[in-house]
Motif scaffolding. Structure first.
Motif, PDB file in Angstrom:
ATOM      1  N   GLY A   1       0.678  -1.248   0.167  1.00  0.00           N
ATOM      2  CA  GLY A   1      -0.028   0.144  -0.020  1.00  0.00           C
ATOM      3  C   GLY A   1       1.023   1.407  -0.093  1.00  0.00           C
ATOM      4  N   THR A   2       2.025   1.092   0.156  1.00  0.00           N
ATOM      5  CA  THR A   2       2.999   2.456   0.144  1.00  0.00           C
ATOM      6  C   THR A   2       3.761   2.503  -1.238  1.00  0.00           C
ATOM      7  N   VAL A   3       3.968   1.459  -2.108  1.00  0.00           N
ATOM      8  CA  VAL A   3       4.563   1.530  -3.164  1.00  0.00           C
ATOM      9  C   VAL A   3       3.828   0.846  -4.267  1.00  0.00           C
ATOM     10  N   HIS A   4       4.280   1.059  -5.552  1.00  0.00           N
ATOM     11  CA  HIS A   4       3.832   0.198  -6.643  1.00  0.00           C
ATOM     12  C   HIS A   4       4.923  -0.663  -6.702  1.00  0.00           C
ATOM     13  N   PRO A   5       4.451  -2.217  -7.226  1.00  0.00           N
ATOM     14  CA  PRO A   5       5.562  -3.198  -7.376  1.00  0.00           C
ATOM     15  C   PRO A   5       6.655  -2.760  -8.601  1.00  0.00           C
ATOM     16  N   ASP A   6       7.712  -3.202  -8.458  1.00  0.00           N
ATOM     17  CA  ASP A   6       8.580  -3.034  -9.493  1.00  0.00           C
ATOM     18  C   ASP A   6       8.400  -4.373 -10.152  1.00  0.00           C
ATOM     19  N   TRP A   7       7.606  -4.477 -11.187  1.00  0.00           N
ATOM     20  CA  TRP A   7       7.509  -5.976 -11.909  1.00  0.00           C
ATOM     21  C   TRP A   7       8.704  -6.372 -12.759  1.00  0.00           C
ATOM     22  N   SER A   8       9.814  -5.478 -12.756  1.00  0.00           N
ATOM     23  CA  SER A   8      10.878  -6.030 -13.318  1.00  0.00           C
ATOM     24  C   SER A   8      11.955  -6.836 -12.612  1.00  0.00           C
ATOM     25  N   LEU A   9      11.440  -6.886 -11.136  1.00  0.00           N
ATOM     26  CA  LEU A   9      12.167  -7.984 -10.322  1.00  0.00           C
ATOM     27  C   LEU A   9      11.519  -9.151 -10.385  1.00  0.00           C
ATOM     28  N   LEU A  10      10.508  -9.439 -11.118  1.00  0.00           N
ATOM     29  CA  LEU A  10       9.851 -10.624 -11.042  1.00  0.00           C
ATOM     30  C   LEU A  10      10.613 -11.648 -12.146  1.00  0.00           C
ATOM     31  N   THR A  11      10.833 -12.832 -11.692  1.00  0.00           N
ATOM     32  CA  THR A  11      11.499 -13.719 -12.666  1.00  0.00           C
ATOM     33  C   THR A  11      10.550 -14.938 -12.527  1.00  0.00           C
ATOM     34  N   MET A  12      10.569 -15.690 -13.743  1.00  0.00           N
ATOM     35  CA  MET A  12       9.650 -16.902 -13.857  1.00  0.00           C
ATOM     36  C   MET A  12       9.832 -17.989 -12.459  1.00  0.00           C
ATOM     37  N   ASP A  13      10.910 -18.043 -12.085  1.00  0.00           N
ATOM     38  CA  ASP A  13      11.074 -18.716 -10.709  1.00  0.00           C
ATOM     39  C   ASP A  13      10.449 -18.319  -9.515  1.00  0.00           C
ATOM     40  N   HIS A  14      10.303 -16.745  -9.528  1.00  0.00           N
ATOM     41  CA  HIS A  14       9.500 -16.335  -8.478  1.00  0.00           C
ATOM     42  C   HIS A  14       8.130 -16.429  -8.729  1.00  0.00           C
ATOM     43  N   VAL A  15       7.623 -16.399 -10.011  1.00  0.00           N
ATOM     44  CA  VAL A  15       6.043 -16.833 -10.281  1.00  0.00           C
ATOM     45  C   VAL A  15       5.668 -18.048  -9.887  1.00  0.00           C
ATOM     46  N   LYS A  16       6.535 -18.944 -10.196  1.00  0.00           N
ATOM     47  CA  LYS A  16       6.455 -20.521  -9.732  1.00  0.00           C
ATOM     48  C   LYS A  16       6.343 -20.452  -8.518  1.00  0.00           C
ATOM     49  N   TYR A  17       7.187 -19.960  -7.449  1.00  0.00           N
ATOM     50  CA  TYR A  17       7.219 -20.066  -5.951  1.00  0.00           C
ATOM     51  C   TYR A  17       6.057 -19.633  -5.544  1.00  0.00           C
ATOM     52  N   ALA A  18       5.591 -18.386  -5.914  1.00  0.00           N
ATOM     53  CA  ALA A  18       4.469 -17.557  -5.357  1.00  0.00           C
ATOM     54  C   ALA A  18       3.006 -18.239  -5.496  1.00  0.00           C
ATOM     55  N   LEU A  19       3.096 -18.949  -6.731  1.00  0.00           N
ATOM     56  CA  LEU A  19       1.915 -19.701  -7.270  1.00  0.00           C
ATOM     57  C   LEU A  19       1.869 -21.042  -6.762  1.00  0.00           C
ATOM     58  N   GLY A  20       2.970 -21.532  -5.948  1.00  0.00           N
ATOM     59  CA  GLY A  20       3.003 -23.116  -5.511  1.00  0.00           C
ATOM     60  C   GLY A  20       3.396 -24.265  -6.396  1.00  0.00           C
ATOM     61  N   HIS A  21       3.921 -23.752  -7.536  1.00  0.00           N
ATOM     62  CA  HIS A  21       4.182 -24.648  -8.539  1.00  0.00           C
ATOM     63  C   HIS A  21       5.193 -25.786  -8.117  1.00  0.00           C
ATOM     64  N   ASN A  22       4.690 -27.193  -8.268  1.00  0.00           N
ATOM     65  CA  ASN A  22       5.342 -28.312  -7.870  1.00  0.00           C
ATOM     66  C   ASN A  22       5.356 -28.311  -6.547  1.00  0.00           C
ATOM     67  N   THR A  23       4.272 -27.769  -5.945  1.00  0.00           N
ATOM     68  CA  THR A  23       3.996 -28.043  -4.371  1.00  0.00           C
ATOM     69  C   THR A  23       2.683 -29.017  -4.360  1.00  0.00           C
ATOM     70  N   ASP A  24       2.443 -29.363  -3.050  1.00  0.00           N
ATOM     71  CA  ASP A  24       1.139 -30.230  -2.888  1.00  0.00           C
ATOM     72  C   ASP A  24      -0.090 -29.163  -2.925  1.00  0.00           C
ATOM     73  N   SER A  25       0.068 -27.813  -2.969  1.00  0.00           N
ATOM     74  CA  SER A  25      -0.914 -27.100  -3.141  1.00  0.00           C
ATOM     75  C   SER A  25      -0.745 -26.016  -4.044  1.00  0.00           C
ATOM     76  N   PRO A  26      -0.825 -26.380  -5.442  1.00  0.00           N
ATOM     77  CA  PRO A  26      -0.663 -25.410  -6.371  1.00  0.00           C
ATOM     78  C   PRO A  26      -1.822 -24.305  -6.548  1.00  0.00           C
ATOM     79  N   TYR A  27      -1.505 -22.998  -6.667  1.00  0.00           N
ATOM     80  CA  TYR A  27      -2.793 -21.931  -6.947  1.00  0.00           C
ATOM     81  C   TYR A  27      -3.734 -22.852  -7.777  1.00  0.00           C
ATOM     82  N   ASP A  28      -3.206 -22.841  -9.133  1.00  0.00           N
ATOM     83  CA  ASP A  28      -4.213 -23.539 -10.209  1.00  0.00           C
ATOM     84  C   ASP A  28      -3.355 -24.634 -10.874  1.00  0.00           C
TER      85      ASP A  28
END
Length: 160
Positions: free
Chosen positions: A123-150
Protein backbone atom coordinates in the motif's frame (compact mmCIF):
# COMPACT_ATOMS: atom_id res chain seq x y z
CA UNK A 1 10.16 -25.65 16.56
CA UNK A 2 10.90 -25.61 12.84
CA UNK A 3 11.16 -22.17 11.25
CA UNK A 4 11.75 -21.39 7.58
CA UNK A 5 13.65 -18.51 6.02
CA UNK A 6 12.53 -14.89 6.35
CA UNK A 7 10.03 -15.46 9.19
CA UNK A 8 9.05 -12.24 10.92
CA UNK A 9 7.64 -12.60 14.39
CA UNK A 10 6.00 -9.47 15.75
CA UNK A 11 3.75 -11.50 18.03
CA UNK A 12 4.33 -14.25 20.57
CA UNK A 13 4.77 -18.00 20.45
CA UNK A 14 4.14 -19.63 23.80
CA UNK A 15 7.20 -21.24 25.33
CA UNK A 16 5.35 -24.54 25.98
CA UNK A 17 5.44 -27.39 23.47
CA UNK A 18 7.31 -25.43 20.80
CA UNK A 19 8.14 -28.72 19.11
CA UNK A 20 4.53 -28.60 17.82
CA UNK A 21 5.21 -25.49 15.69
CA UNK A 22 6.27 -25.60 12.02
CA UNK A 23 6.62 -22.32 10.12
CA UNK A 24 7.42 -22.13 6.41
CA UNK A 25 9.38 -19.55 4.43
CA UNK A 26 8.37 -15.88 4.12
CA UNK A 27 5.74 -15.93 6.87
CA UNK A 28 4.65 -13.20 9.26
CA UNK A 29 3.10 -13.39 12.73
CA UNK A 30 1.58 -9.93 13.22
CA UNK A 31 1.87 -7.66 16.23
CA UNK A 32 0.20 -8.81 19.46
CA UNK A 33 -0.75 -12.09 17.78
CA UNK A 34 -0.22 -15.27 19.73
CA UNK A 35 0.24 -18.95 19.00
CA UNK A 36 -1.28 -20.87 21.91
CA UNK A 37 0.13 -24.34 22.44
CA UNK A 38 -1.71 -25.51 25.56
CA UNK A 39 -5.18 -25.41 27.03
CA UNK A 40 -8.42 -27.36 27.19
CA UNK A 41 -8.59 -28.03 23.43
CA UNK A 42 -5.27 -29.85 23.32
CA UNK A 43 -6.23 -33.13 25.07
CA UNK A 44 -9.15 -33.75 22.68
CA UNK A 45 -7.23 -33.48 19.43
CA UNK A 46 -4.90 -36.09 17.99
CA UNK A 47 -2.87 -33.54 16.05
CA UNK A 48 -2.06 -30.43 18.06
CA UNK A 49 0.54 -29.03 15.69
CA UNK A 50 0.43 -25.46 14.47
CA UNK A 51 1.63 -25.31 10.87
CA UNK A 52 2.19 -22.23 8.72
CA UNK A 53 2.85 -23.14 5.10
CA UNK A 54 5.00 -20.77 2.99
CA UNK A 55 3.87 -17.15 2.46
CA UNK A 56 1.34 -17.20 5.31
CA UNK A 57 0.55 -13.85 6.89
CA UNK A 58 -1.16 -13.35 10.23
CA UNK A 59 -2.69 -9.95 11.02
CA UNK A 60 -2.72 -7.91 14.22
CA UNK A 61 -3.90 -9.48 17.50
CA UNK A 62 -4.80 -12.93 16.10
CA UNK A 63 -5.07 -16.03 18.32
CA UNK A 64 -3.94 -19.29 16.77
CA UNK A 65 -5.07 -22.37 18.69
CA UNK A 66 -3.53 -25.86 18.82
CA UNK A 67 -4.37 -28.05 15.84
CA UNK A 68 -4.26 -25.26 13.25
CA UNK A 69 -2.85 -25.64 9.74
CA UNK A 70 -2.64 -22.46 7.68
CA UNK A 71 -2.47 -23.30 3.98
CA UNK A 72 0.07 -21.81 1.60
CA UNK A 73 -0.24 -18.03 1.06
CA UNK A 74 -3.24 -17.71 3.36
CA UNK A 75 -3.91 -14.39 5.04
CA UNK A 76 -5.62 -13.99 8.44
CA UNK A 77 -7.42 -10.73 9.29
CA UNK A 78 -6.91 -8.80 12.51
CA UNK A 79 -8.54 -9.95 15.77
CA UNK A 80 -9.37 -13.39 14.40
CA UNK A 81 -9.38 -16.69 16.27
CA UNK A 82 -7.99 -19.52 14.13
CA UNK A 83 -8.54 -23.24 14.63
CA UNK A 84 -8.47 -26.16 12.20
CA UNK A 85 -7.41 -26.26 8.56
CA UNK A 86 -7.34 -23.04 6.56
CA UNK A 87 -7.34 -23.61 2.78
CA UNK A 88 -4.34 -22.45 0.73
CA UNK A 89 -4.56 -19.01 -0.93
CA UNK A 90 -7.50 -17.92 1.20
CA UNK A 91 -8.29 -14.79 3.18
CA UNK A 92 -9.95 -15.59 6.51
CA UNK A 93 -11.20 -13.46 9.38
CA UNK A 94 -13.51 -13.52 12.38
CA UNK A 95 -14.14 -15.39 15.61
CA UNK A 96 -14.17 -18.19 14.69
CA UNK A 97 -12.46 -17.32 11.43
CA UNK A 98 -14.21 -18.09 8.18
CA UNK A 99 -13.04 -17.97 4.58
CA UNK A 100 -13.89 -14.62 3.02
CA UNK A 101 -12.49 -15.35 -0.43
CA UNK A 102 -9.63 -16.89 -2.37
CA UNK A 103 -6.74 -14.58 -3.23
CA UNK A 104 -6.29 -13.76 -6.92
CA UNK A 105 -3.13 -14.68 -8.80
CA UNK A 106 -2.38 -11.01 -9.45
CA UNK A 107 -2.83 -10.22 -5.76
CA UNK A 108 -0.39 -12.99 -4.82
CA UNK A 109 2.24 -11.74 -7.26
CA UNK A 110 1.78 -8.09 -6.18
CA UNK A 111 2.22 -9.15 -2.56
CA UNK A 112 5.30 -11.23 -3.44
CA UNK A 113 7.00 -8.43 -5.40
CA UNK A 114 6.33 -5.65 -2.87
CA UNK A 115 6.73 -7.55 0.39
CA UNK A 116 9.34 -10.20 -0.42
CA UNK A 117 11.40 -8.86 -3.35
CA UNK A 118 11.23 -5.12 -2.55
CA UNK A 119 10.91 -5.51 1.28
CA UNK A 120 8.36 -2.68 1.39
CA UNK A 121 5.02 -2.23 3.12
CA UNK A 122 1.98 -3.07 1.02
CA UNK A 123 0.00 0.00 0.00
CA UNK A 124 2.98 2.37 0.16
CA UNK A 125 4.61 1.66 -3.21
CA UNK A 126 3.78 0.26 -6.62
CA UNK A 127 5.34 -3.10 -7.46
CA UNK A 128 8.52 -3.09 -9.52
CA UNK A 129 7.50 -5.87 -11.88
CA UNK A 130 11.00 -5.94 -13.43
CA UNK A 131 12.18 -7.82 -10.31
CA UNK A 132 9.83 -10.72 -11.01
CA UNK A 133 11.34 -13.82 -12.63
CA UNK A 134 9.62 -17.01 -13.71
CA UNK A 135 11.09 -18.78 -10.67
CA UNK A 136 9.41 -16.19 -8.44
CA UNK A 137 6.09 -16.72 -10.21
CA UNK A 138 6.38 -20.48 -9.76
CA UNK A 139 7.20 -20.11 -6.06
CA UNK A 140 4.43 -17.56 -5.37
CA UNK A 141 1.84 -19.70 -7.15
CA UNK A 142 2.97 -22.95 -5.51
CA UNK A 143 4.21 -24.68 -8.67
CA UNK A 144 5.41 -28.23 -7.92
CA UNK A 145 4.00 -28.15 -4.37
CA UNK A 146 1.19 -30.12 -2.78
CA UNK A 147 -1.05 -27.06 -3.10
CA UNK A 148 -0.62 -25.25 -6.41
CA UNK A 149 -2.70 -22.11 -6.95
CA UNK A 150 -4.15 -23.49 -10.17
CA UNK A 151 -3.15 -27.04 -11.15
CA UNK A 152 -4.14 -26.28 -14.76
CA UNK A 153 -1.55 -23.50 -15.19
CA UNK A 154 1.33 -24.72 -17.35
CA UNK A 155 4.03 -22.60 -15.71
CA UNK A 156 6.83 -24.67 -17.22
CA UNK A 157 5.98 -23.32 -20.67
CA UNK A 158 5.29 -19.69 -19.73
CA UNK A 159 7.56 -16.66 -19.59
CA UNK A 160 7.43 -13.42 -17.63
Amino acid sequence: MKVGENFRCLGEIEPFNRDLVEIGDNCLLGGQSKIILHGPIRPYKKNNKVIFEDLTWIGFRVLILPGTKLGRASLVGANSVVFGDIPPYSIVAGNPCKVIRKRSGEELLRFYVIRILMDKVLGTVHPDWSLLTMDHVKYALGHNTDSPYDPNLDLDNMTV
